[in-house]
Design an enzyme around this catalytic site. Structure first.
Site, PDB file in Angstrom:
ATOM      1  N   GLU A  17     -52.249  13.925 -19.383  1.00  0.00           N
ATOM      2  CA  GLU A  17     -52.637  13.982 -17.903  1.00  0.00           C
ATOM      3  C   GLU A  17     -51.562  14.101 -17.008  1.00  0.00           C
ATOM      4  OE1 GLU A  17     -55.726  14.648 -17.142  1.00  0.00           O
ATOM      5  OE2 GLU A  17     -56.313  12.851 -18.387  1.00  0.00           O
TER       6      GLU A  17
ATOM      7  N   ASP B 122     -50.403  19.277 -16.735  1.00  0.00           N
ATOM      8  CA  ASP B 122     -50.665  20.651 -16.892  1.00  0.00           C
ATOM      9  C   ASP B 122     -49.918  21.376 -15.843  1.00  0.00           C
ATOM     10  OD1 ASP B 122     -52.108  19.476 -14.973  1.00  0.00           O
ATOM     11  OD2 ASP B 122     -53.720  21.311 -15.397  1.00  0.00           O
TER      12      ASP B 122
ATOM     13  N   GLY C   7     -64.545  13.349 -12.237  1.00  0.00           N
ATOM     14  CA  GLY C   7     -63.373  13.718 -12.761  1.00  0.00           C
ATOM     15  C   GLY C   7     -63.570  14.348 -13.985  1.00  0.00           C
TER      16      GLY C   7
ATOM     17  N   SER D 117     -66.398  19.131 -12.429  1.00  0.00           N
ATOM     18  CA  SER D 117     -67.473  19.982 -11.900  1.00  0.00           C
ATOM     19  C   SER D 117     -67.249  21.024 -11.225  1.00  0.00           C
ATOM     20  CB  SER D 117     -68.321  19.090 -11.246  1.00  0.00           C
ATOM     21  OG  SER D 117     -67.677  18.341  -9.969  1.00  0.00           O
TER      22      SER D 117
ATOM     23  N   GLU E  15     -59.328  28.300  -7.149  1.00  0.00           N
ATOM     24  CA  GLU E  15     -59.136  27.009  -6.617  1.00  0.00           C
ATOM     25  C   GLU E  15     -57.791  26.809  -6.054  1.00  0.00           C
ATOM     26  OE1 GLU E  15     -60.254  22.398  -7.781  1.00  0.00           O
ATOM     27  OE2 GLU E  15     -61.126  24.060  -8.897  1.00  0.00           O
TER      28      GLU E  15
ATOM     29  N   ASP F 264     -58.071  22.610 -16.656  1.00  0.00           N
ATOM     30  CA  ASP F 264     -59.564  22.381 -16.508  1.00  0.00           C
ATOM     31  C   ASP F 264     -60.277  23.828 -16.702  1.00  0.00           C
ATOM     32  OD1 ASP F 264     -59.044  19.715 -15.753  1.00  0.00           O
ATOM     33  OD2 ASP F 264     -59.363  20.110 -13.612  1.00  0.00           O
TER      34      ASP F 264
END
Length: 389
Positions: free
Chosen positions: A33, A36, A127, A130, A163, A175
């Site tokens: 976590e 990335d 989280g 979406s 994004e 993601d």
């Protein structure tokens, strides 16, 4: 679900054109976590719930979008030939709009507009990504209806770029990659710096993944996500004055300990420590899973949560309460927050014959301490974004 969506689609758009169906999953990250964007490894998998879309081409340049998740927003309309700019009043539709702009910027001739109806069964703000799910749903829609031939990895990169640049959230690649490249019953060990990846079967023996939603809303763009990213970038700059590294992911924990004094700011040092150690934990965790050592995998999940709580400081009362309640239950092999933090979800490995008691007891304990009601999902691992024939 498709029949319900089809009824709604016909009412909204009144079109006789061919309607096609697309799907992009949500994702959960098992370990790794906030690594990335630090050039480290992650270990996510795609889920069997996500974003569904019905689409029909139009005979003009107009694009019309509606989401069954945001019915009050109504139909959002814009024309391709009038430019694709971010507009606050376009609300959720800025996510697909940003991906459309990526296709235009790549030289794709969008000679026809389209009508699209979205429906997502990912809990909003949980989280489980979406936003990336609707981005990849849009990417496979555009690939399908305009017959482009981008690779899936290119669609992933375009969605991430949308994004970053269009929405303004400095997310890493994880993601979008997990959602685009997901494979049934497998997680993906991904090196976020090189995009090298390998599939690893989820072999949990007599246990399952259970996702718990805190139901504390969190909005990634408004969280401290970008702040954490800046802290890590400062730490990296300090280290690069002394070491030939491209990212924090290039360092082993031993190398970090030998050079951490070069990081001038104490807070930045803590953030960098998490990134380095979490990367090492992720690689080790996948090895343990492949060896069938689920207990060690679970322990590394717990260590990950501790680091996210103490060094990265992105958990918060609700997530910590859920993890603590989970680890007090029998049959729980490991538990941690997943996603950006500041609310959202935890993921736990729970023995199958204890799942019912786990949900009941953890839910009760969480409610007593927070006043919130958690939602639980036994996760099934599915495929990535695609057209449903």
């Amino acid at each position: 679900m498709r029949e319900q969506m089809m009824d709604q689609f016909t009412k909204l758009f009144n079109t006789g054109n061919d309607v096609r169906t697309f799907f992009a999953p949500g994702r959960v990250n098992l370990i790794g976590e906030h690594t990335d964007y630090n050039g480290g490894h992650v270990f996510p998998c795609a889920l069997t719930f996500g974003t569904y879309a019905l689409v029909a081409l139009r005979n003009d340049q107009k694009i019309q979008m509606h989401s069954m998740n945001f019915p009050d927003v109504g139909i959002i309309s814009f024309s391709i030939d009038e430019g694709l700019a971010f507009k606050k009043e376009h609300d959720w539709a800025n996510y697909p709009k940003g991906v459309i702009k990526e296709f235009v910027d790549k030289g794709v001739n969008l000679d026809q507009g389209f009508d699209v109806l979205f429906y997502g069964n990912i809990p909003n703000g949980a989280g489980l990504s979406s936003s990336a799910s609707i981005e990849l749903a849009t990417a496979v829609i555009l690939q399908g209806i305009y017959e482009t031939n981008f690779s899936t990895v290119e669609l992933v990169k375009m969605s991430q770029h949308a994004e970053n640049e269009f929405i303004g959230v400095s997310c890493g690649i994880m993601d979008q990659f997990a959602i685009g490249m997901g494979k049934e019953n497998n997680a993906i060990l991904l090196n976020c710096q090189t995009l090298e990846y390998k599939y690893s079967p989820i072999l949990l023996k007599d246990a399952s993944l259970v996702i718990a939603n805190t139901n504390k809303r969190r909005t990634l763009a408004d969280s401290k996500y970008n702040e954490r990213r800046s802290e890590c970038e400062r730490a990296l700059e300090d280290l690069q004055k002394e070491l030939p590294i491209q990212s924090l992911g290039d360092l082993t924990p031993e190398q970090f300990e030998g050079n951490s004094h070069f990081i001038r700011n104490d807070i930045d040092r803590k953030r960098a420590k998490h990134a380095v150690y979490e990367n090492a934990r992720t690689i080790q965790a996948v090895e343990k899973l492949q060896e069938g050592d689920i207990a060690s995998f679970g322990k590394l999940m717990c260590d990950s949560h501790t680091s996210l709580r103490d060094d990265y400081e992105v958990t918060g009362f609700e997530l910590d309460t859920l993890v603590e309640a989970a680890m007090n239950q029998s049959g729980v092999i490991g538990s941690r927050m997943t996603g950006a933090g500041f609310g959202g979800c935890t993921v736990s490995i729970v023995e199958n014959d204890k799942i019912e008691a786990f949900i009941e007891e953890v839910g009760k304990s969480y409610n007593e301490k927070t006043g919130l009601t958690a939602e639980f999902y036994v996760a099934n691992v599915g495929d990535g974004a695609k057209e449903i024939k």
